[in-house]
Design a protein around this motif. Structure first.
Motif, PDB file in Angstrom:
ATOM      1  N   SER A  54     -19.442  -2.379 -16.000  1.00 41.00           N
ATOM      2  CA  SER A  54     -20.015  -2.911 -14.762  1.00 41.00           C
ATOM      3  C   SER A  54     -20.750  -4.216 -15.055  1.00 41.00           C
ATOM      4  O   SER A  54     -20.802  -5.096 -14.222  1.00 41.00           O
ATOM      5  N   GLN A  55     -21.271  -4.327 -16.267  1.00 44.33           N
ATOM      6  CA  GLN A  55     -21.918  -5.593 -16.605  1.00 44.33           C
ATOM      7  C   GLN A  55     -20.894  -6.708 -16.743  1.00 44.33           C
ATOM      8  O   GLN A  55     -21.090  -7.797 -16.236  1.00 44.33           O
ATOM      9  N   HIS A 107     -19.902  -8.045 -13.511  1.00 49.45           N
ATOM     10  CA  HIS A 107     -20.863  -8.989 -12.946  1.00 49.45           C
ATOM     11  C   HIS A 107     -20.742 -10.362 -13.588  1.00 49.45           C
ATOM     12  O   HIS A 107     -20.793 -11.376 -12.938  1.00 49.45           O
ATOM     13  N   LEU A 125     -17.727 -12.349 -12.592  1.00 45.05           N
ATOM     14  CA  LEU A 125     -17.940 -12.806 -11.226  1.00 45.05           C
ATOM     15  C   LEU A 125     -18.752 -14.105 -11.217  1.00 45.05           C
ATOM     16  O   LEU A 125     -18.478 -15.027 -10.446  1.00 45.05           O
ATOM     17  N   ASP A 128     -15.076 -14.169  -4.216  1.00 52.69           N
ATOM     18  CA  ASP A 128     -15.969 -14.321  -3.056  1.00 52.69           C
ATOM     19  C   ASP A 128     -16.457 -12.963  -2.565  1.00 52.69           C
ATOM     20  O   ASP A 128     -17.656 -12.725  -2.417  1.00 52.69           O
ATOM     21  N   LEU A 129     -15.509 -12.090  -2.279  1.00 58.43           N
ATOM     22  CA  LEU A 129     -15.903 -10.796  -1.713  1.00 58.43           C
ATOM     23  C   LEU A 129     -16.407  -9.826  -2.769  1.00 58.43           C
ATOM     24  O   LEU A 129     -17.097  -8.869  -2.436  1.00 58.43           O
ATOM     25  N   ARG A 141     -18.696 -10.270  -4.738  1.00 57.23           N
ATOM     26  CA  ARG A 141     -20.176 -10.306  -4.653  1.00 57.23           C
ATOM     27  C   ARG A 141     -20.672  -9.299  -3.633  1.00 57.23           C
ATOM     28  O   ARG A 141     -21.709  -8.676  -3.807  1.00 57.23           O
ATOM     29  N   PHE A 142     -19.937  -9.192  -2.545  1.00 59.12           N
ATOM     30  CA  PHE A 142     -20.364  -8.265  -1.505  1.00 59.12           C
ATOM     31  C   PHE A 142     -20.067  -6.820  -1.904  1.00 59.12           C
ATOM     32  O   PHE A 142     -20.771  -5.910  -1.512  1.00 59.12           O
ATOM     33  N   LEU A 164     -20.482  -5.409  -4.609  1.00 62.50           N
ATOM     34  CA  LEU A 164     -21.443  -4.796  -5.518  1.00 62.50           C
ATOM     35  C   LEU A 164     -22.310  -3.788  -4.778  1.00 62.50           C
ATOM     36  O   LEU A 164     -22.849  -2.878  -5.368  1.00 62.50           O
ATOM     37  N   ASP A 165     -22.485  -3.966  -3.468  1.00 54.13           N
ATOM     38  CA  ASP A 165     -23.177  -2.896  -2.763  1.00 54.13           C
ATOM     39  C   ASP A 165     -22.388  -2.374  -1.566  1.00 54.13           C
ATOM     40  O   ASP A 165     -22.787  -1.423  -0.931  1.00 54.13           O
ATOM     41  N   GLU A 166     -21.242  -2.979  -1.300  1.00 53.97           N
ATOM     42  CA  GLU A 166     -20.474  -2.554  -0.135  1.00 53.97           C
ATOM     43  C   GLU A 166     -18.997  -2.506  -0.563  1.00 53.97           C
ATOM     44  O   GLU A 166     -18.273  -3.483  -0.429  1.00 53.97           O
ATOM     45  N   ALA A 208     -16.455  -1.452   0.632  1.00 53.95           N
ATOM     46  CA  ALA A 208     -15.436  -1.697   1.660  1.00 53.95           C
ATOM     47  C   ALA A 208     -15.282  -3.175   2.002  1.00 53.95           C
ATOM     48  O   ALA A 208     -14.529  -3.524   2.912  1.00 53.95           O
ATOM     49  N   ALA A 209     -15.982  -4.049   1.275  1.00 51.15           N
ATOM     50  CA  ALA A 209     -15.920  -5.475   1.605  1.00 51.15           C
ATOM     51  C   ALA A 209     -14.578  -6.073   1.178  1.00 51.15           C
ATOM     52  O   ALA A 209     -14.447  -6.709   0.136  1.00 51.15           O
ATOM     53  N   VAL A 210     -13.583  -5.849   1.986  1.00 47.47           N
ATOM     54  CA  VAL A 210     -12.234  -6.313   1.694  1.00 47.47           C
ATOM     55  C   VAL A 210     -11.677  -6.945   2.945  1.00 47.47           C
ATOM     56  O   VAL A 210     -11.870  -6.427   4.050  1.00 47.47           O
ATOM     57  N   HIS A 211     -11.007  -8.068   2.782  1.00 52.53           N
ATOM     58  CA  HIS A 211     -10.383  -8.692   3.948  1.00 52.53           C
ATOM     59  C   HIS A 211      -9.095  -7.953   4.269  1.00 52.53           C
ATOM     60  O   HIS A 211      -8.345  -7.600   3.360  1.00 52.53           O
TER      61      HIS A 211
END
Lengths: 398, 534, 420
Positions: A2-3, A6, A9, A40-41, A43-44, A46-48, A50-53
């Motif tokens: 996981s590091q 990050h 990214l 881009d996504l 980053r989102f 990491l806490d969400e 489902a952040a997928v286009h």
């Protein structure tokens, strides 16, 4: 892991080189692009998670974004994972679930390959397949071999072998082009290398490309366990399919954080293995002339390994054989991608670069490592296409 | 010259001022909020965005801790869209006094702050970025709060009750007649135009600028201006607030905030409330402390450094920095200085802004003969986004695009979604790092309150992500061409924005951020030649 | 694997590709290997040589070659001083290659072009592809700026407003903005370029622009006029509109740079050069002042490259050739000493002094060999090119591509002269 995720990214400086080189972005306005769905996504995510286009299904997993990135961002891996998240949340159409599980299709078809081949070529069936399942009617299916590679392969005992190889044929060679595996067996035996095979699962790449991550992971766990045993027994793992190769030595680790240290170290593309043999002076270079011209198409998943084209280094040892790089980028098929009704036009459009390259070079036959690329090159240009190992076997007179 | 009239003029568009404006309006008092820049351009956007559980103050200042936890729980309920209930943790390292933990747990219990001891092994496995040396850790109900969003929610709510707001308006005079406040003069900072307002009362909620305000009235209020530097990391290092379990010190809070993580802060006394500059030393000192909690911190990308100035009130001069209370003080200048109609509210912290507003307006209302009770404890600040609207949003903007836009826009979200539904071109993400769509940028730009690119940035987060505005500033500028309120030239407009971003980037110019800076000089100078543009 | 080659060029940007093209002429085996696709697609696609007057940096330089020849007097550390001997030769070579592939880069008779950009500024450049070399814009009766509503990276109104403001055009010129609508909705520059290669894309554009074209019109487009070398979109549009059509420089991704990259790659392929993209170099093995091999990584495996000459063309920070930590800069493969300045950056982002970090790089002698602090050659079989060189202030001097071209050419030439 996981590091690492990050840190990688953080490397993206939004330079857009991945977007500029994405073959899908070039030909359609449907895909939000590798950068958006990738770093881009991410980053989102990491806490969400489902952040997928929603356009993620348009990524063909050709990995061009990965190897063109000057910052070392694994853009394609991020896109794959995103696709997995998307499918986990929204489900995949039945078609993708089936297309992704190439191994199932192939096993099922083994009951009666000739009937399946016949049905796959019947226009009305294909039209129905397109209407009801969204499988492009115009994209020809590869033809099942009457006997699989594993059924045909006869291990050869070699006294004092120079090396021991476990061959991982992958679904395509096993079910569609067993001649490739058989050619490799002859070439290795000719050079004093022992080759064995075993019953492996699909590498999982088609499942990954369809976002079926759990299935892919299960394949990975079972394959790795078996591969590691062979490697511990002193075998080198050899593939003829660049996608299987990439999957085994890189993707299990990148996607699922599996420990692939042994497999990464000991898995080789067939020609990579032969180059090493050649470096040690152990490759037989008594080759007969093949006075022909071929156009060479470099599969994306071979490019993604970043070590050039080992088959070129070996093929150039064959007298009179001319192999001209087509250098046309992605062929567009990307496994099951081009079989999907809505993706077929995109896939075909990307493939036009191959058509032009063939026109430019005037070649009448083509050579490439990847089975799916072979299918597409043949589909868009009509040229016969072979695997380089077949040429080498021929040049040995095998 | 036009002269307007309101009962109360509130000075300062920060958390306190906007809270006061809303409270005044809800009690039926006519009020105008005056802000010299854009809302939240000062301290309310230059802090770590932490909605304190009170844990940080529990041992030293029980009163402050109690206020924090009460307001924390209240605001979560009243303004859920401004708050991300991340939860927080307090972690102790071997170099910290182990006995402090017991004292702290006890103090938290007394203040009503719920703590729970965590399994350190599991915690480190979940967040490998944390130091493996952590000895103990406790969870607390900390949260992340969006300062911009909270302030705009206050102003929007206040406007529904008839209040007015004037941004880019500097207070240039306070008029007094016979020992009473009679009005103020405002000067528009963009146009230079002056404006006279008659009023019965001025509430000075100017934070670090409070001293400047009272000076205009010929009075003196002693504010310690305490600069705090913060670092913004490119992504969420953890999904929880991380505090150090020891007496409060510099650089020991990490707050995940939307897509980023803020590390803060330092504490340095300054003379000028506009001291937003950070020094290399501050940045490095902060990293040195942060490194203790997150040993590999240097491997992570920092996108910018920035500073804010805390206004600390000191009734008696002498103490400074962290020794000064974070509590607030209400100064009735009628009582203290014999000037009727001037009240100053000083000190305090973001978490307790509502309470500060309530106390201030209680006093103001009493003086103005208004007996309406405060209702900010009961009435939600904004209506939550409907699930149906969110679903519609996801269809046009994707998951994060819709969620972030809904959080940022509040009631404006519906309009933005409708625009994007009608025109596919408006669904395009102008700011790809923070997922800000063309529709959202146009919506915010259409608003009369938006006057510079930075205003649009603050309300949308456009330009606040990884690339720090290289691509989206140019796109936004382009999309703005037909908006009349942006009267300055493109160069000034863009240069102002880029310079603002540069201030923060320059302080952390190494690693990936240096690469980004080189790319941006390639774009704006090599490609566009903007250094010589007229 | 241990790969062997005569000349190994690390980096696939302009300087690397140019080095390969020149080295390949010598008959040596040449390999280009790079971590990613070079940054040509981030560039304007033009070759900037020297933009402004040495003595008056606000004035456009009228004769770049003459000024560069003078550079030795005022700035002896400038990389041009190391390659001045081959500068003109390298330009001719480059022009020759581009002409061979039907995209003849044009000079402006020894003067700078002044080419419009998407923000309406004029950028001085020395060589431009035919699609960008706008001639006599100041003599046009009407300038039509064509933008697409769906393309989020180009705003014709912004360009129009500033073109008028910048004072390079007579007041009489009529600037018209046409906002086209495209049947495709989410347009990246590359997507639009592909659409414009199709007949319907051309028709769509022509139908909408045509009504705005009068005699004496020049049409300006964002840099999206085709991706392929074999289709001249600008010429097709121009023929259909009856007016010259050009594309202007814009933020990446932009097509002129990509086409140039494609052109050079095609040339290298024809010259028999191997190009490997996606191969990450991790270090070098040296002995005395020679490099014996470099190590690279691909899909988790390490392999080596051995060559007679190594050309370092990895770029500066953006390209990834240099990396930095607080207060320290490192060259990533050979760990060569990097010249830095005390002040890394200016306070003003748009400062006329530029930023210190843009000048960071490796000091070399006039054979492009890297030098240590004492001025001694550190590695005699390594040549340094392009943005890896110390001392140029590219974004302000407008010399990045010129330095890349000349230094790449020289490194390739020197590599070709090494006896086998």
């Amino acid at each position: 892991m996981s590091q690492d995720r990050h840190l990688i990214l953080d490397n993206c400086i939004k330079c857009n080189i991945c977007v500029a080189n994405c073959p899908v972005v070039k030909v359609t306005d449907q895909y939000a692009g590798p950068k958006q769905n990738g770093p881009d996504l991410e980053r989102f995510r990491l806490d969400e998670p489902a952040a997928v286009h929603p356009s993620i299904s348009y990524c063909s997993n050709c990995k061009t974004c990965d190897f063109v990135c000057p910052s070392g961002v694994n853009v394609a891996t991020m896109n794959c994972k995103a696709k997995g998240e998307y499918v986990a949340l929204n489900g995949a159409p039945l078609r993708d679930q089936v297309l992704g599980r190439v191994e199932w299709i192939c096993k099922a078809a083994q009951i009666a390959p000739s009937i399946v081949n016949w049905a796959a070529g019947v226009g009305p069936f294909r039209a129905m397949g397109e209407a009801f399942f969204g499988v492009a009617a115009d994209m020809p299916f590869p033809r099942f071999a009457s006997k699989t590679f594993l059924q045909q392969f006869q291990p050869k005992k070699i006294a004092n072998p120079k090396g021991k190889v476990l061959y991982y044929p992958g679904c395509y060679v096993n079910y569609y082009t067993p001649e490739v595996g058989l050619a490799l067996a002859k070439v290795l035996a000719h050079n004093g290398i022992e080759m064995v095979v075993d019953d492996f699962n699909c590498c999982g790449l088609p499942t990954v490309s369809n976002g079926l991550m759990d299935a892919a992971k299960a394949y990975g766990v079972s394959n790795l366990e078996k591969l590691n045993r062979y490697i511990q027994d002193g075998y080198a793992v050899v593939t003829t399919c660049p996608s299987c190769n990439l999957m085994l030595r890189q993707e299990y680790h990148e996607l699922f954080d599996m420990d692939t240290t042994l497999v990464t170290e000991n898995t080789y593309d067939a020609f990579e293995y032969l180059v090493l043999l050649h470096e040690k002076g152990q490759l037989d270079t008594q080759l007969k002339a093949l006075p022909r011209r071929y156009g060479y198409h470099q599969p994306c998943h071979l490019r993604a390994v970043g070590y050039g084209v080992p088959s070129q280094e070996i093929l150039q040892l064959i007298p009179d054989l001319q192999v001209l790089p087509l250098d046309a980028g992605c062929c567009g098929l990307s496994g099951s991608y081009g079989f999907k009704k809505e993706k077929y036009p995109i896939s075909r459009e990307i493939g036009q670069n191959i058509v032009r390259a063939v026109e430019d070079t005037g070649v009448k036959q083509a050579v490439t490592e990847c089975g799916m690329c072979q299918l597409q090159v043949n589909h868009v240009t009509g040229l016969p296409v072979v695997h380089p190992i077949e040429l080498l076997a021929e040049a040995y007179g095998l | 010259m036009v002269t307007e009239r309101v009962q109360v003029v509130v000075i300062g568009g920060g958390a306190t001022g906007t809270g006061i404006l809303r409270d005044l309006a809800m009690r039926g008092l006519s009020a105008l909020l005056v802000e010299q820049g854009d809302l939240a351009h000062g301290t309310s956007s230059r802090f770590h965005g932490l909605l304190h559980s009170g844990g940080r103050y529990a041992v030293k200042d029980k009163e402050a801790a109690k206020e924090c936890i009460e307001e924390n729980l209240l605001l979560r309920r009243l303004a859920p869209d401004c708050i991300e209930p991340t939860g927080g943790l307090f972690a102790q390292l071997p170099s910290d006094d182990p006995a402090y933990a017991e004292t702290w747990v006890k103090a938290c219990a007394e203040a009503g702050i719920e703590t729970k001891e965590l399994d350190v092994g599991a915690l480190i496995q979940k967040y490998p970025v944390l130091s493996p040396k952590i000895t103990r850790a406790y969870s607390v109900p900390d949260a992340a709060v969006d300062g911009f969003r909270m302030l705009w929610s206050n102003v929007n709510s206040a406007r529904r009750y008839g209040a007015k707001m004037a941004n880019y308006s500097k207070l240039t005079a306070i008029h007094q007649t016979n020992g009473r406040i009679s009005g103020v003069e405002l000067t528009n900072t963009l146009t230079g135009e002056a404006r006279q307002i008659e009023c019965d009362m001025v509430i000075n909620a100017a934070g670090a600028w409070a001293g400047e305000v009272t000076t205009l009235a010929g009075l003196d209020v002693s504010i310690i201006k305490d600069k705090g530097t913060l670092l913004a990391f490119n992504h969420r290092l953890t999904n929880q607030v991380v505090n150090r379990l020891r007496p409060p010190g510099d650089a020991d809070i990490f707050v995940p905030h939307g897509t980023i993580t803020l590390l803060g802060t330092t504490s340095v006394s300054v003379d000028d409330p506009n001291s937003f500059k950070t020094t290399d030393k501050e940045v490095q000192d902060m990293l040195a402390v942060g490194r203790e909690m997150m040993p590999r911190i240097d491997d992570y990308r920092i996108i910018r450094a920035f500073a804010g100035v805390r206004p600390l009130y000191q009734a008696n001069k002498g103490a400074g920095g962290r020794a000064v209370t974070r509590n607030f003080a209400l100064i009735d200048h009628e009582q203290r200085d014999g000037l009727t109609g001037l009240i100053s509210i000083v000190g305090g912290k973001f978490t307790t802004f509502r309470l500060m507003a309530e106390k201030t307006v209680d006093l103001a209302a009493k003086k103005l003969g208004n007996n309406t009770p405060c209702r900010t404890k009961e009435e939600p600040l904004s209506a939550p986004q409907s699930a149906e609207m969110l679903e519609r949003g996801k269809k046009v903007f994707g998951v994060p695009g819709a969620k972030k836009a809904a959080e940022r826009l509040g009631e404006g979200f519906a309009k933005v979604v409708a625009e994007a539904e009608q025109d596919r071109a408006k669904r395009r993400m102008f700011c790809e790092c923070e997922m800000v769509s063309a529709a959202e940028i146009e919506y915010v730009a259409d608003d009369d309150d938006s006057k510079t690119l930075s205003d649009i940035r603050r309300r949308t987060r456009m330009g606040m992500g990884t690339c720090q505005g290289i691509f989206c500033s140019y796109r936004t500028l382009g999309a703005m061409s037909d908006h009349k309120q942006f009267t300055v030239t493109h160069r000034e407009f863009l240069a102002e924005f880029l310079q603002n971003r540069w201030r923060g980037v320059r302080a952390v110019l190494w690693g990936q951020q240096l690469r980004e800076a080189q790319l941006s000089s390639e774009i704006f100078c090599t490609l566009f030649g903007m250094e010589r543009m007229k | 694997m241990n790969k062997k080659t005569d000349v190994l060029i690390i980096g696939a940007g302009l300087s690397g590709l140019m080095a390969a093209a020149k080295a390949a002429e010598s008959g040596k085996k040449v390999t280009v290997a790079a971590k990613g696709m070079g940054s040509l697609s981030l560039s304007s696609g033009c070759i900037d040589l020297w933009g402004y007057d040495i003595d008056d940096p606000q004035q456009v330089c009228p004769n770049p070659l003459a000024q560069i020849a003078r550079l030795g007097e005022v700035n002896r550390e400038h990389p041009y001083t190391k390659v001045a001997d081959v500068l003109e030769e390298s330009l001719r070579c480059f022009q020759g290659i581009t002409a061979r592939y039907g995209c003849d880069y044009r000079d402006n008779g020894g003067a700078n072009w002044l080419l419009p950009t998407a923000v309406g500024t004029f950028r001085p450049s020395f060589l431009a592809p035919p699609s960008m070399a706008v001639k006599d814009l100041d003599k046009a009766k009407r300038i039509v700026i064509a933008g697409y509503e769906e393309l989020k990276d180009f705003y014709p109104e912004v360009m129009a407003a500033n073109l008028a403001r910048n004072g390079n055009l007579p007041e009489s010129v009529n600037i018209a903005v046409v906002k086209l609508r495209c049947a495709w909705k989410k347009l990246y520059a590359t997507t639009l370029a592909h659409r414009l290669e199709q007949a319907e894309g051309i028709k769509e554009a022509v139908d909408q622009i045509k009504p705005h074209v009068v005699s004496g019109t020049v049409v300006l487009f964002p840099p999206v006029l085709g991706e392929r070398l074999d289709i001249d979109v600008a010429a097709r549009l121009s023929a259909a509109l009856g007016a010259p059509v050009y594309e202007v420089a814009n933020i990446p991704p932009a097509l002129p740079g990509q086409r140039l990259q494609q052109l050079l790659l095609k040339h290298l392929r024809n010259m028999g050069v191997d190009v490997i993209i996606g191969c990450t170099f991790t270090g070098a093995k040296t002995e005395g002042n020679r490099c014996l091999q470099v190590t690279a990584e691909g899909a988790g495996k390490t392999f080596t490259f051995a060559a007679q000459t190594y050309v370092l063309a990895t770029g500066a920070f953006v390209g990834g050739g240099l990396d930095s930590r607080i207060g320290a800069v490192r060259e990533m493969i050979f760990d060569l000493p990097v010249c830095t300045l005390e002040k890394w950056a200016s306070g003003e982002f748009l400062s006329m002094n530029g930023h210190g970090f843009n000048r960071f790089g490796i000091a070399v002698n006039d054979r492009l060999q890297p030098l240590d602090e004492a001025g001694q050659v550190c590695l005699e079989n390594v040549r340094i090119t392009g943005a890896n060189l110390a001392g140029a202030n590219g974004p302000i001097e407008k010399c990045g591509n010129g330095v890349a071209l000349a230094s790449g050419y020289k490194a390739g030439k020197l590599a070709g002269e090494v006896p086998s």
